[in-house]
Design a protein around this motif. Structure first.
Motif, PDB file in Angstrom:
ATOM      1  N   LYS A 274       0.814  -1.220   0.000  1.00 51.05           N
ATOM      2  CA  LYS A 274       0.000   0.000   0.000  1.00 51.05           C
ATOM      3  C   LYS A 274       0.849   1.273   0.000  1.00 51.05           C
ATOM      4  O   LYS A 274       0.450   2.287  -0.586  1.00 51.05           O
ATOM      5  CB  LYS A 274      -0.918  -0.011   1.219  1.00 51.05           C
ATOM      6  N   GLU A 277       1.955   1.972  -3.601  1.00 48.29           N
ATOM      7  CA  GLU A 277       0.805   2.408  -4.390  1.00 48.29           C
ATOM      8  C   GLU A 277       0.435   3.847  -4.040  1.00 48.29           C
ATOM      9  O   GLU A 277       0.108   4.647  -4.919  1.00 48.29           O
ATOM     10  CB  GLU A 277      -0.367   1.460  -4.166  1.00 48.29           C
ATOM     11  N   HIS A 278       0.507   4.179  -2.750  1.00 46.01           N
ATOM     12  CA  HIS A 278       0.254   5.560  -2.308  1.00 46.01           C
ATOM     13  C   HIS A 278       1.311   6.513  -2.880  1.00 46.01           C
ATOM     14  O   HIS A 278       0.980   7.603  -3.363  1.00 46.01           O
ATOM     15  CB  HIS A 278       0.261   5.614  -0.783  1.00 46.01           C
ATOM     16  N   PRO A 309       0.325   4.954   4.057  1.00 47.40           N
ATOM     17  CA  PRO A 309      -0.161   3.854   4.909  1.00 47.40           C
ATOM     18  C   PRO A 309       1.023   3.198   5.610  1.00 47.40           C
ATOM     19  O   PRO A 309       2.078   2.996   5.008  1.00 47.40           O
ATOM     20  CB  PRO A 309      -0.810   2.888   3.902  1.00 47.40           C
TER      21      PRO A 309
END
Length: 311
Positions: A274, A277-278, A309
């Motif tokens: 995550k 991806e962030h 995250p």
């Protein structure tokens, strides 16, 4: 007491003249309790003939790889054949800077360290330019706490600048890596509990050339992205909670102009987590022209890092 035996391991491929320069620098060493292990990936006998004709006095243990092993398996073979208490790998582009270089390494073997490395000098073969590379001593504690910092900046240098104890022989260079193979090796050694010792002297000349492997893989997503993912898989996605490591991934994607996970997975399939991806979503929202400016990029990276995250 007899001096401690050190194995000088030379994995080579062609370039007989560079191998000759390295062997001449070894012949000049004041510390003489060494063996030379030379593993040859060359398709012909040029290196072998040169060794036999010019360096018979060094009693080199020569091994021809048939078929050739490639990097880094050739490096691993040379190390596996070593008999010494200490192992000094030397790539054929590199050489000892002065006759006391090996002695200065061996002077530090009684310190309790198992992983010794020195400062060095880049020698740019095309231009002849020289550039000293000095390890930032104040960063050593941070490096021991989080060796993944090496992925942001390989402050240790290439394998020719290190000396390792034979007790670390079981740690091999990972053949899944090309671009970050030395970085992964150092991280692995530190994770295994290797005790580091830095020598504040330029002892090794590191030859730089446009024909080296690194010139063809740097910023090449076919190499960089699979290796960047593999490092996270091996040593933990929680490393992205360190801002220096996070920034290294930010700069990698920014410099390759890759801003979405779909494109990333074309080169390296798998779960990137995550946080990555962030990071990519943050990059995609940036002005691509302004990303070229360090202040803007750094500010956006900081903003992305704060909102990431947590792993």
């Amino acid at each position: 007491m007899m001096p401690v035996l050190v194995s000088i391991c030379i994995p080579c491929y062609k370039n007989a003249e560079k191998v000759k320069r390295l062997l001449e620098s070894i012949r000049a060493q004041s510390y003489t309790q060494f063996e030379i292990v030379l593993t040859d990936d060359s398709p012909d006998d040029t290196v072998k003939d040169m060794v036999l004709s010019d360096f018979a006095d060094l009693q080199i243990r020569y091994f021809k790889n048939t078929p050739s092993l490639g990097s880094p398996e050739n490096w691993n073979r040379a190390i596996a054949l070593a008999n010494g208490e200490w192992i000094k790998i030397m790539h054929h582009d590199d050489y000892f800077m002065h006759p006391q270089s090996l002695q200065r390494f061996m002077d530090h073997t009684g310190s309790g360290a198992s992983f010794i490395f020195s400062d060095y000098t880049y020698i740019y073969l095309e231009s002849g330019k020289q550039e000293a590379a000095l390890f930032p001593e104040k960063s050593l504690k941070d490096l021991l706490r989080n060796p993944m910092l090496l992925n942001a900046n390989n402050t240790i240098g290439n394998p020719s600048v290190i000396l390792v104890h034979h007790s670390l022989k079981e740690v091999c260079y990972d053949k899944r890596f090309v671009w970050k193979v030395d970085i992964e090796y150092y991280i692995h050694l530190i994770k295994k509990g290797a005790k580091l010792q830095h020598i504040r002297e330029n002892l090794i000349a590191v030859g730089m050339s446009e024909t080296q492997i690194t010139s063809s893989v740097k910023l090449n997503p076919d190499y960089e992205l699979p290796e960047a993912l593999l490092l996270l898989q091996l040593y933990g996605f929680d490393n992205l909670n360190n801002i220096v490591v996070y920034d290294a991934y930010w700069r990698m994607f920014r410099n390759m102009h890759i801003y979405d996970i779909e494109t990333v997975k074309q080169y390296a399939k798998g779960d990137w987590g995550k946080a990555i991806e962030h990071l990519l979503r943050s990059l995609k929202k940036c002005n691509p022209d302004r990303l070229k400016k360090g202040v803007y990029s750094k500010a956006k990276m900081l903003q992305s890092f704060v909102g990431r995250p947590r792993h």
